[in-house]
Design a protein around this motif. Structure first.
Motif, PDB file in Angstrom:
ATOM      1  N   ASN A  81       0.836  -1.207   0.000  1.00 43.54           N
ATOM      2  CA  ASN A  81       0.000   0.000   0.000  1.00 43.54           C
ATOM      3  C   ASN A  81       0.867   1.252   0.000  1.00 43.54           C
ATOM      4  O   ASN A  81       0.565   2.233  -0.686  1.00 43.54           O
ATOM      5  CB  ASN A  81      -0.914   0.012   1.231  1.00 43.54           C
ATOM      6  CG  ASN A  81      -2.150  -0.864   1.015  1.00 43.54           C
ATOM      7  OD1 ASN A  81      -2.431  -1.277  -0.099  1.00 43.54           O
ATOM      8  ND2 ASN A  81      -2.883  -1.125   2.090  1.00 43.54           N
ATOM      9  N   ASP A 102       5.086   5.328   6.239  1.00 46.07           N
ATOM     10  CA  ASP A 102       5.584   5.763   4.930  1.00 46.07           C
ATOM     11  C   ASP A 102       5.456   7.260   4.753  1.00 46.07           C
ATOM     12  O   ASP A 102       4.820   7.945   5.557  1.00 46.07           O
ATOM     13  CB  ASP A 102       4.838   5.013   3.800  1.00 46.07           C
ATOM     14  CG  ASP A 102       3.371   5.414   3.664  1.00 46.07           C
ATOM     15  OD1 ASP A 102       3.067   6.624   3.647  1.00 46.07           O
ATOM     16  OD2 ASP A 102       2.512   4.491   3.565  1.00 46.07           O
ATOM     17  N   THR A 119     -11.340   0.555  -2.586  1.00 50.32           N
ATOM     18  CA  THR A 119     -10.023   0.770  -3.194  1.00 50.32           C
ATOM     19  C   THR A 119     -10.048   2.044  -4.002  1.00 50.32           C
ATOM     20  O   THR A 119     -11.103   2.450  -4.498  1.00 50.32           O
ATOM     21  CB  THR A 119      -9.643  -0.415  -4.116  1.00 50.32           C
ATOM     22  OG1 THR A 119      -8.373  -0.141  -4.704  1.00 50.32           O
ATOM     23  CG2 THR A 119     -10.654  -0.642  -5.228  1.00 50.32           C
ATOM     24  N   SER A 120      -8.905   2.690  -4.101  1.00 49.40           N
ATOM     25  CA  SER A 120      -8.830   3.871  -4.956  1.00 49.40           C
ATOM     26  C   SER A 120      -8.174   3.493  -6.280  1.00 49.40           C
ATOM     27  O   SER A 120      -7.897   4.340  -7.102  1.00 49.40           O
ATOM     28  CB  SER A 120      -7.987   4.944  -4.254  1.00 49.40           C
ATOM     29  OG  SER A 120      -6.725   4.402  -3.918  1.00 49.40           O
ATOM     30  N   LYS A 121      -7.907   2.165  -6.463  1.00 49.20           N
ATOM     31  CA  LYS A 121      -7.016   1.783  -7.558  1.00 49.20           C
ATOM     32  C   LYS A 121      -7.711   1.326  -8.831  1.00 49.20           C
ATOM     33  O   LYS A 121      -7.130   1.365  -9.908  1.00 49.20           O
ATOM     34  CB  LYS A 121      -6.025   0.737  -7.062  1.00 49.20           C
ATOM     35  CG  LYS A 121      -5.188   1.341  -5.917  1.00 49.20           C
ATOM     36  CD  LYS A 121      -4.382   0.371  -5.139  1.00 49.20           C
ATOM     37  CE  LYS A 121      -3.875   1.041  -3.858  1.00 49.20           C
ATOM     38  NZ  LYS A 121      -3.210   0.098  -2.960  1.00 49.20           N
ATOM     39  N   PHE A 123      -5.441  -3.836  -5.471  1.00 45.96           N
ATOM     40  CA  PHE A 123      -6.616  -3.434  -6.257  1.00 45.96           C
ATOM     41  C   PHE A 123      -7.856  -4.161  -5.776  1.00 45.96           C
ATOM     42  O   PHE A 123      -8.972  -3.848  -6.154  1.00 45.96           O
ATOM     43  CB  PHE A 123      -6.427  -3.703  -7.757  1.00 45.96           C
ATOM     44  CG  PHE A 123      -6.197  -5.157  -8.078  1.00 45.96           C
ATOM     45  CD1 PHE A 123      -7.271  -6.020  -8.277  1.00 45.96           C
ATOM     46  CD2 PHE A 123      -4.918  -5.663  -8.158  1.00 45.96           C
ATOM     47  CE1 PHE A 123      -7.055  -7.362  -8.554  1.00 45.96           C
ATOM     48  CE2 PHE A 123      -4.704  -7.004  -8.437  1.00 45.96           C
ATOM     49  CZ  PHE A 123      -5.773  -7.858  -8.627  1.00 45.96           C
ATOM     50  N   GLY A 169      -8.988  -4.255  -2.701  1.00 49.56           N
ATOM     51  CA  GLY A 169      -9.662  -3.517  -1.632  1.00 49.56           C
ATOM     52  C   GLY A 169     -10.038  -4.377  -0.451  1.00 49.56           C
ATOM     53  O   GLY A 169     -11.035  -4.112   0.220  1.00 49.56           O
ATOM     54  N   LEU A 174      -6.844  -3.953   4.026  1.00 49.58           N
ATOM     55  CA  LEU A 174      -7.032  -3.216   5.271  1.00 49.58           C
ATOM     56  C   LEU A 174      -8.247  -3.731   6.039  1.00 49.58           C
ATOM     57  O   LEU A 174      -8.185  -3.917   7.259  1.00 49.58           O
ATOM     58  CB  LEU A 174      -7.150  -1.708   5.004  1.00 49.58           C
ATOM     59  CG  LEU A 174      -5.846  -1.039   4.549  1.00 49.58           C
ATOM     60  CD1 LEU A 174      -6.026   0.481   4.448  1.00 49.58           C
ATOM     61  CD2 LEU A 174      -4.696  -1.354   5.497  1.00 49.58           C
TER      62      LEU A 174
HETATM   63  P1  ADP Z   1      -6.153  -2.038  -2.215  1.00 48.99           P
HETATM   64  O1  ADP Z   1      -4.698  -1.835  -1.922  1.00 48.99           O
HETATM   65  O2  ADP Z   1      -6.417  -3.313  -2.886  1.00 48.99           O
HETATM   66  O3  ADP Z   1      -6.762  -0.854  -2.879  1.00 48.99           O
HETATM   67  P2  ADP Z   1      -6.410  -1.935   0.647  1.00 48.99           P
HETATM   68  O4  ADP Z   1      -7.433  -2.433   1.591  1.00 48.99           O
HETATM   69  O5  ADP Z   1      -5.028  -2.443   0.821  1.00 48.99           O
HETATM   70  O6  ADP Z   1      -6.913  -2.181  -0.806  1.00 48.99           O
HETATM   71  O7  ADP Z   1      -6.372  -0.357   0.759  1.00 48.99           O
HETATM   72  C1  ADP Z   1      -7.578   0.379   0.518  1.00 48.99           C
HETATM   73  C2  ADP Z   1      -7.264   1.792   0.066  1.00 48.99           C
HETATM   74  O8  ADP Z   1      -6.693   2.533   1.139  1.00 48.99           O
HETATM   75  C3  ADP Z   1      -6.249   1.882  -1.021  1.00 48.99           C
HETATM   76  O9  ADP Z   1      -6.846   1.718  -2.283  1.00 48.99           O
HETATM   77  C4  ADP Z   1      -5.689   3.270  -0.834  1.00 48.99           C
HETATM   78  O10 ADP Z   1      -6.487   4.229  -1.474  1.00 48.99           O
HETATM   79  C5  ADP Z   1      -5.782   3.496   0.643  1.00 48.99           C
HETATM   80  N1  ADP Z   1      -4.512   3.286   1.335  1.00 48.99           N
HETATM   81  C6  ADP Z   1      -4.119   2.161   1.973  1.00 48.99           C
HETATM   82  N2  ADP Z   1      -2.885   2.294   2.494  1.00 48.99           N
HETATM   83  C7  ADP Z   1      -2.454   3.521   2.157  1.00 48.99           C
HETATM   84  C8  ADP Z   1      -1.241   4.267   2.401  1.00 48.99           C
HETATM   85  N3  ADP Z   1      -0.212   3.727   3.070  1.00 48.99           N
HETATM   86  N4  ADP Z   1      -1.162   5.527   1.923  1.00 48.99           N
HETATM   87  C9  ADP Z   1      -2.197   6.068   1.228  1.00 48.99           C
HETATM   88  N5  ADP Z   1      -3.346   5.416   0.965  1.00 48.99           N
HETATM   89  C10 ADP Z   1      -3.491   4.166   1.421  1.00 48.99           C
END
Ligand code: ADP
Ligand code: MG
Length: 624
Positions: A34, A59, A78-80, A95, A97, A100
């Motif tokens: 992430n 980070d 997810t923002s991806k 991607f 989501g 977390l």
């Molecule tokens: P994914 O990585 O598959 O999108 P995650 O559950 O890992 O799903 O994370 C959800 C969203 O949280 C991410 O798409 C991102 O937008 C945001 N995010 C997670 N970790 C970070 C980080 N370290 N810095 C900024 N944004 C983060």
């Protein structure tokens, strides 16, 4: 009343967590990925008690605003990606989501995050799915996520955690993969397809701390070789010349690899790191290609050390086939396999892989008077030799080999005409001068020869075996082996099953130039035998051949079978250790060595030649 109910969301998350979050190391992987996706250039990982007590990943990436900090922990957020079309063009590591939300459903989590344009940081706490409201906090730009007491409400899963040391080993492995993955490969630009992809220096500053002790500090700007040395001090003595660079670029598929020389091979493929567009992957096609590329250069059951970086268009493979995305599906796996195999093999064959003698450092004057130079190395070699000959039953009567122009020697007319056709490029092994005569045989087993910059010790059997092996391969490629009729056919008994095997493999025996005819019930006779193997015992050879045919694992793959047969043939037809050679025989051996592809290794992967330089000697005698 119906018995089927819809699971509540927290249960769904916990089930998903079972797939994604196997152990603390999975948390480290997801959080670091992430951070990379958020554009971080610096990631600090701190762990306590093997990650069972605490995992913290901080980070300096883009950060999240108050709304996103809250949303990020909801499932399937997810923002991806936005649309299904995005699924075919994924450039980010995450991607799905689910990371977390999964982590937060099985541990106590605290996240603090701040974007460049927000006045302060925001914080959220979740306890096994119980989410508190987002509140203000103090914090730098970027994101810090702390995960405490993983699985503490799930005793069944907590119980499966191993010792802190074991868990820490898994964490270090994930950390290693990510720190190598960010030594990014620059693919050639569209305008210049021919340009080679190149490795840039590491784009991430990474630290890993366990119980307050710093395990790794990997600064940004390290070269790949520097990073490898920092991560794997045991692989080499800090000498990056244990690696060979290989590159290849074809039809949108770009490969960059650092290949460990055979001298640093390992007993498992754990030291084969494969990255696809910055993502660590495991792939059985690629592992197979690597194994094939090292074939004959390594002893059986040894694995090359390989760092392989592949760059290719996202739409040429699918990463969405595995929950942790460590496996992918290539749409054209054959192309990937053949390009990797070709690039690695060509490079390995074109490189001088002779074992360079590693002399012990003479600590004091006593060392010079002690055991002979390179004593432990010599011991190792003679042990390996003894072992080798034990395995490859040596014939009791030491037969003399007709060196002088005998057809098996491979310098006769036939050999010349068949090898001229497509001689591969000569490998980069330094020539050993034969005139004036500066070589001798020792212990009827080794040839010691002076070279321009020192001397070499050659294992006569290993080298001749390699020469025979390549000669046999060339001839088989050009048709079948030429055979000679035996004056008196040699008969042997065999079982029904063995007779069946011979019948099934009639093609192979024909190729080898072995003529077998029925000789009464349950018996056959050898009528003709390959002239190249004239000095091998026909009966002994055919018996071993039947054993090979009988080995179930070689049955379905004719290529492997043929290779095994040629290996066996080369061993049987090669001069043995303990056999006295004349000067002209040694000279022929040294001359043939020059035109043999992989002369530095016998077909089993053992070295044929050990090289000592004058510099080594001067060091030992303390002249420098
Ligand atoms: P994914 O990585 O598959 O999108 P995650 O559950 O890992 O799903 O994370 C959800 C969203 O949280 C991410 O798409 C991102 O937008 C945001 N995010 C997670 N970790 C970070 C980080 N370290 N810095 C900024 N944004 C983060
Ligand atoms: Mg993620």
């Amino acid at each position: 009343m119906g018995r089927i109910v819809v699971l509540d969301q927290n249960m769904v998350n916990m089930i998903a967590a079972g797939e994604v979050i196997e152990r603390p190391a999975s948390v480290v992987k997801e959080l670091m990925e992430n951070s990379i996706d958020a554009g971080a250039t610096k990631i600090a990982v701190a762990v306590e008690d093997g990650g069972r007590k605490l995992i913290s990943v901080a980070d300096n990436g883009s950060g999240m605003d108050a709304e996103d900090v809250d949303m990020a922990f909801e499932p399937h957020t997810t923002s991806k990606i936005r649309t299904s079309a995005d699924l075919h063009n994924i450039s980010t590591l995450g991607f799905r989501g689910e990371a977390l939300a999964s982590i937060a459903s099985v541990a106590q989590v605290r996240a603090v995050s701040r974007t460049q344009d927000s006045a302060g940081a925001n914080c959220i706490e979740i306890d096994c799915g119980d989410k508190a409201a987002v509140g203000p906090a103090s914090g730098d730009y970027g994101t810090t996520i702390q995960v405490r007491d993983i699985f503490y409400k799930l005793p069944g899963r907590r119980k499966f955690l191993r010792t802190a040391n074991t868990e820490m080993g898994h964490i270090a492995e994930q950390f290693t993969r990510i720190s190598l993955s960010c030594c990014s490969v620059q693919p050639p630009t569209l305008q210049n397809e021919k340009q080679n992809p190149d490795i840039t220096t590491a784009s991430l500053d990474l630290t890993l701390v366990h119980n307050g002790k710093e395990l790794y500090r990997l600064p940004v700007g390290q070269t790949l070789a520097e990073r490898i040395n920092a991560l794997f001090p045991m692989l080499s003595d800090g000498a990056s010349n244990d690696f060979i660079e290989a590159r290849s670029s074809e039809r949108g598929l770009h490969i960059y690899a650092l290949l460990g020389k055979p001298a640093i091979s390992r007993t498992s493929n754990k030291f084969q790191y494969i990255f696809l567009n910055g993502r660590f992957i495991r792939d059985k096609f690629i592992s197979h290609a690597i194994r094939e590329a090292y074939r004959g250069l390594l002893e059986p059951n040894r694995f090359g050390v390989v760092f392989l970086f592949i760059t290719m268009p996202f739409e040429d493979y699918d990463v969405n086939v595995h929950p942790t995305k460590s496996e992918v599906r290539f749409y054209n796996a054959n192309l990937v396999h053949s390009q990797i195999l070709g690039a690695i093999r060509e490079k390995l064959l074109g490189t001088n892989l002779e074992t360079h003698a590693r002399l012990p450092v003479a600590a004091g004057s006593l060392a010079v008077e002690g055991p002979p130079l390179a004593g432990h190395r010599t011991q190792e070699i003679s042990d390996a030799m003894a072992d080798f000959f034990k395995k490859h039953r040596q014939s009791h009567t030491q037969r003399q080999f007709g060196f002088r122009g005998g057809p098996h020697w491979g310098t006769d007319r036939h050999a010349a005409s068949s090898t001229m056709v497509c001689e591969p490029p000569a490998p980069a092994i330094p020539a050993i001068p034969t005139t004036p005569k500066t070589f001798i045989q020792i212990h009827d087993s080794f040839i010691v020869a002076q070279t321009d910059d020192g001397f070499v010790i050659i294992d006569q059997h290993a080298l001749h075996e390699r020469i025979m092996y390549e000669e046999l391969q060339k001839r088989i490629r050009n048709g079948k082996l030429e055979s000679q009729r035996l004056l008196i056919p040699q008969s042997f008994d065999l079982t029904e099953a063995q007779a069946g095997l011979i019948e099934e493999n009639a093609d192979l025996t024909e190729k080898l130039g072995i003529e077998l005819v029925p000789f009464g019930p349950r018996a056959m006779a050898i009528q003709a035998f390959p002239s190249l193997l004239a000095k091998a015992e026909p009966l002994d050879f055919v018996r071993d051949l039947i054993d090979l045919l009988d080995r179930k694992d070689t049955g379905p793959d004719p290529e492997t079978l043929l290779d095994d047969v040629l290996n066996m043939a080369a061993c049987k037809a090669a001069i043995k250790a303990g056999q006295k050679l004349t000067d002209s025989e040694m000279e022929q051996l040294l001359t043939r060595r020059q035109s043999t592809d992989s002369a530095s290794r016998c077909p089993h992967g053992r070295p044929t030649t050990i090289r000592f330089t004058l510099k080594d000697l001067e060091k030992q005698f303390k002249r420098t």
